[in-house]
Design an enzyme around this catalytic site. Structure first.
Site, PDB file in Angstrom:
ATOM      1  N   LYS A  62       0.823  -1.211   0.000  1.00 11.81           N
ATOM      2  CA  LYS A  62       0.000   0.000   0.000  1.00 11.81           C
ATOM      3  C   LYS A  62       0.864   1.271   0.000  1.00 11.81           C
ATOM      4  O   LYS A  62       2.077   1.218   0.200  1.00 11.81           O
ATOM      5  CB  LYS A  62      -0.904  -0.032   1.238  1.00 11.81           C
ATOM      6  CG  LYS A  62      -1.910  -1.191   1.241  1.00 11.81           C
ATOM      7  CD  LYS A  62      -2.853  -1.059   2.414  1.00 11.81           C
ATOM      8  CE  LYS A  62      -3.893  -2.159   2.413  1.00 11.81           C
ATOM      9  NZ  LYS A  62      -4.865  -1.995   3.515  1.00 11.81           N
ATOM     10  N   TYR A  98     -12.307  -2.078  -3.584  1.00  7.82           N
ATOM     11  CA  TYR A  98     -12.789  -2.197  -2.203  1.00  7.82           C
ATOM     12  C   TYR A  98     -14.317  -2.073  -2.109  1.00  7.82           C
ATOM     13  O   TYR A  98     -14.834  -1.727  -1.048  1.00  7.82           O
ATOM     14  CB  TYR A  98     -12.117  -1.141  -1.330  1.00  7.82           C
ATOM     15  CG  TYR A  98     -10.726  -1.536  -0.865  1.00  7.82           C
ATOM     16  CD1 TYR A  98     -10.533  -2.648  -0.048  1.00  7.82           C
ATOM     17  CD2 TYR A  98      -9.608  -0.795  -1.217  1.00  7.82           C
ATOM     18  CE1 TYR A  98      -9.274  -3.007   0.402  1.00  7.82           C
ATOM     19  CE2 TYR A  98      -8.341  -1.149  -0.770  1.00  7.82           C
ATOM     20  CZ  TYR A  98      -8.190  -2.254   0.038  1.00  7.82           C
ATOM     21  OH  TYR A  98      -6.938  -2.617   0.489  1.00  7.82           O
ATOM     22  N   PHE A 128     -15.284   3.758   7.014  1.00 10.05           N
ATOM     23  CA  PHE A 128     -13.921   4.099   6.619  1.00 10.05           C
ATOM     24  C   PHE A 128     -13.682   3.998   5.109  1.00 10.05           C
ATOM     25  O   PHE A 128     -12.558   4.185   4.649  1.00 10.05           O
ATOM     26  CB  PHE A 128     -12.906   3.219   7.363  1.00 10.05           C
ATOM     27  CG  PHE A 128     -13.099   1.727   7.172  1.00 10.05           C
ATOM     28  CD1 PHE A 128     -12.619   1.073   6.050  1.00 10.05           C
ATOM     29  CD2 PHE A 128     -13.755   0.980   8.136  1.00 10.05           C
ATOM     30  CE1 PHE A 128     -12.801  -0.290   5.867  1.00 10.05           C
ATOM     31  CE2 PHE A 128     -13.932  -0.402   7.968  1.00 10.05           C
ATOM     32  CZ  PHE A 128     -13.451  -1.027   6.824  1.00 10.05           C
ATOM     33  N   ARG A 142      -2.084 -14.390   5.247  1.00  3.83           N
ATOM     34  CA  ARG A 142      -2.724 -13.635   6.334  1.00  3.83           C
ATOM     35  C   ARG A 142      -1.986 -13.855   7.655  1.00  3.83           C
ATOM     36  O   ARG A 142      -1.869 -12.940   8.471  1.00  3.83           O
ATOM     37  CB  ARG A 142      -4.216 -13.962   6.419  1.00  3.83           C
ATOM     38  CG  ARG A 142      -4.947 -13.408   5.191  1.00  3.83           C
ATOM     39  CD  ARG A 142      -6.420 -13.656   5.210  1.00  3.83           C
ATOM     40  NE  ARG A 142      -7.149 -12.805   6.129  1.00  3.83           N
ATOM     41  CZ  ARG A 142      -7.491 -11.545   5.878  1.00  3.83           C
ATOM     42  NH1 ARG A 142      -7.163 -10.978   4.739  1.00  3.83           N
ATOM     43  NH2 ARG A 142      -8.178 -10.858   6.760  1.00  3.83           N
ATOM     44  N   THR A 176      -5.179  -6.809  11.042  1.00  4.32           N
ATOM     45  CA  THR A 176      -5.410  -5.533  10.338  1.00  4.32           C
ATOM     46  C   THR A 176      -4.799  -4.358  11.093  1.00  4.32           C
ATOM     47  O   THR A 176      -4.162  -3.485  10.515  1.00  4.32           O
ATOM     48  CB  THR A 176      -6.937  -5.292  10.184  1.00  4.32           C
ATOM     49  OG1 THR A 176      -7.498  -6.404   9.506  1.00  4.32           O
ATOM     50  CG2 THR A 176      -7.220  -4.021   9.405  1.00  4.32           C
ATOM     51  N   ARG A 203       2.822  -6.449   9.367  1.00  5.65           N
ATOM     52  CA  ARG A 203       2.151  -5.241   9.873  1.00  5.65           C
ATOM     53  C   ARG A 203       2.729  -4.793  11.221  1.00  5.65           C
ATOM     54  O   ARG A 203       2.821  -3.598  11.491  1.00  5.65           O
ATOM     55  CB  ARG A 203       0.647  -5.482   9.954  1.00  5.65           C
ATOM     56  CG  ARG A 203      -0.008  -5.411   8.567  1.00  5.65           C
ATOM     57  CD  ARG A 203      -1.421  -5.879   8.615  1.00  5.65           C
ATOM     58  NE  ARG A 203      -2.160  -5.623   7.377  1.00  5.65           N
ATOM     59  CZ  ARG A 203      -3.279  -6.246   7.059  1.00  5.65           C
ATOM     60  NH1 ARG A 203      -3.778  -7.168   7.869  1.00  5.65           N
ATOM     61  NH2 ARG A 203      -3.904  -5.966   5.926  1.00  5.65           N
ATOM     62  N   ASN A 235      -1.885   0.353   6.782  1.00  2.00           N
ATOM     63  CA  ASN A 235      -1.372  -0.902   7.341  1.00  2.00           C
ATOM     64  C   ASN A 235      -0.517  -1.703   6.346  1.00  2.00           C
ATOM     65  O   ASN A 235      -0.473  -2.932   6.395  1.00  2.00           O
ATOM     66  CB  ASN A 235      -2.508  -1.737   7.942  1.00  2.00           C
ATOM     67  CG  ASN A 235      -3.521  -2.183   6.919  1.00  2.00           C
ATOM     68  OD1 ASN A 235      -3.450  -1.780   5.756  1.00  2.00           O
ATOM     69  ND2 ASN A 235      -4.459  -3.021   7.331  1.00  2.00           N
ATOM     70  N   HIS A 252      -2.155  -5.345   1.795  1.00  2.00           N
ATOM     71  CA  HIS A 252      -3.465  -5.998   1.688  1.00  2.00           C
ATOM     72  C   HIS A 252      -3.244  -7.455   1.335  1.00  2.00           C
ATOM     73  O   HIS A 252      -2.300  -7.780   0.603  1.00  2.00           O
ATOM     74  CB  HIS A 252      -4.297  -5.336   0.570  1.00  2.00           C
ATOM     75  CG  HIS A 252      -5.497  -6.143   0.186  1.00  2.00           C
ATOM     76  ND1 HIS A 252      -6.682  -6.085   0.874  1.00  2.00           N
ATOM     77  CD2 HIS A 252      -5.667  -7.076  -0.796  1.00  2.00           C
ATOM     78  CE1 HIS A 252      -7.547  -6.935   0.321  1.00  2.00           C
ATOM     79  NE2 HIS A 252      -6.953  -7.542  -0.688  1.00  2.00           N
ATOM     80  N   GLU A 301      -9.542 -10.836  -7.081  1.00  2.00           N
ATOM     81  CA  GLU A 301      -8.569  -9.736  -6.922  1.00  2.00           C
ATOM     82  C   GLU A 301      -7.365  -9.907  -7.855  1.00  2.00           C
ATOM     83  O   GLU A 301      -6.825  -8.926  -8.368  1.00  2.00           O
ATOM     84  CB  GLU A 301      -8.124  -9.659  -5.455  1.00  2.00           C
ATOM     85  CG  GLU A 301      -9.273  -9.225  -4.542  1.00  2.00           C
ATOM     86  CD  GLU A 301      -8.909  -9.197  -3.066  1.00  2.00           C
ATOM     87  OE1 GLU A 301      -7.751  -9.518  -2.712  1.00  2.00           O
ATOM     88  OE2 GLU A 301      -9.790  -8.852  -2.257  1.00  2.00           O
TER      89      GLU A 301
HETATM   90  P1  CMP Z   1      -7.233  -4.558   3.897  1.00  2.00           P
HETATM   91  O1  CMP Z   1      -6.716  -5.906   4.252  1.00  2.00           O
HETATM   92  O2  CMP Z   1      -6.674  -3.895   2.714  1.00  2.00           O
HETATM   93  O3  CMP Z   1      -8.826  -4.633   3.735  1.00  2.00           O
HETATM   94  C1  CMP Z   1      -9.673  -3.567   4.020  1.00  2.00           C
HETATM   95  C2  CMP Z   1      -8.967  -2.412   4.612  1.00  2.00           C
HETATM   96  O4  CMP Z   1      -9.780  -1.464   5.254  1.00  2.00           O
HETATM   97  C3  CMP Z   1      -8.034  -2.882   5.707  1.00  2.00           C
HETATM   98  O5  CMP Z   1      -6.967  -3.606   5.164  1.00  2.00           O
HETATM   99  C4  CMP Z   1      -7.686  -1.582   6.383  1.00  2.00           C
HETATM  100  O6  CMP Z   1      -6.620  -0.899   5.753  1.00  2.00           O
HETATM  101  C5  CMP Z   1      -8.955  -0.788   6.185  1.00  2.00           C
HETATM  102  N1  CMP Z   1      -9.660  -0.653   7.451  1.00  2.00           N
HETATM  103  C6  CMP Z   1     -10.259  -1.617   8.138  1.00  2.00           C
HETATM  104  N2  CMP Z   1     -10.790  -1.119   9.266  1.00  2.00           N
HETATM  105  C7  CMP Z   1     -10.517   0.202   9.274  1.00  2.00           C
HETATM  106  C8  CMP Z   1     -10.816   1.263  10.155  1.00  2.00           C
HETATM  107  N3  CMP Z   1     -11.513   1.062  11.269  1.00  2.00           N
HETATM  108  N4  CMP Z   1     -10.379   2.487   9.828  1.00  2.00           N
HETATM  109  C9  CMP Z   1      -9.689   2.704   8.680  1.00  2.00           C
HETATM  110  N5  CMP Z   1      -9.379   1.715   7.789  1.00  2.00           N
HETATM  111  C10 CMP Z   1      -9.799   0.491   8.102  1.00  2.00           C
END
Ligand code: CMP
Length: 141
Positions: free
Chosen positions: A10, A50, A58, A86, A92, A103, A113, A116, A127
């Site tokens: 990212k 997404y 968010f 994962r 996350t 992470r 983070n 993905h 994807e």
């Molecule tokens: P990802 O694995 O890319 O899948 C969805 C993304 O949404 C996740 O990683 C985070 O980067 C983002 N995400 C999930 N929860 C939150 C949150 N509470 N606030 C901001 N971003 C979020």
């Protein structure tokens, strides 16, 4: 169980010069890189990727973040790849991620983070298809 999954490095990973470190981490964890590219997402493409999170509070922040700089989608191969990736990247929220995970080591916070990873074989197939054509994946034997 599929042996392929999709990772995206990212914008925070790109901005903090962590692309090489994260790729090295993935290779050391036993993943093989099948395909990789650098792309700049737009509101449309980030929003479509997404779309499953469209109703979440968010979503707008997530789409804006994913457009900040180029990102690096990578098709990775390993036995039981979705689960394995994962585990390798951790929770996350980096505050909740296990020690030694990507992470925990590199992410700034829950939104920024670093990486993905697809969350199911079905989503991995969707994807991978979002970023890569069949020839880009098959050619890399
Ligand atoms: P990802 O694995 O890319 O899948 C969805 C993304 O949404 C996740 O990683 C985070 O980067 C983002 N995400 C999930 N929860 C939150 C949150 N509470 N606030 C901001 N971003 C979020």
């Amino acid at each position: 169980m599929s042996n392929k999954t999709l990772a995206i490095l990212k914008p925070d990973c790109v901005q903090n010069n962590n692309i090489g470190k994260v790729i090295d981490h993935l290779l050391n964890a036993g993943f093989k890189i099948v395909a990789m590219k650098m792309v700049k997402l737009t509101k449309e493409t980030a929003g479509a990727f997404y779309e499953v999170h469209k109703e979440r509070p968010f979503y707008g922040e997530l789409v804006d973040f994913m457009m900040e700089t180029r990102v690096v989608p990578i098709v990775l191969e390993k036995e039981n790849a979705v689960v394995a990736l994962r585990e390798t990247i951790g929770a996350t929220d980096p505050a909740e991620a296990a020690d030694g995970t990507v992470r925990k080591l590199y992410a700034e916070n829950k939104g920024r983070n670093t990486i993905h990873a697809s969350d199911s074989d079905e989503n991995a197939a969707r994807e991978i298809g979002f970023f890569f054509s069949e020839t880009e994946i098959i050619a890399n034997k």
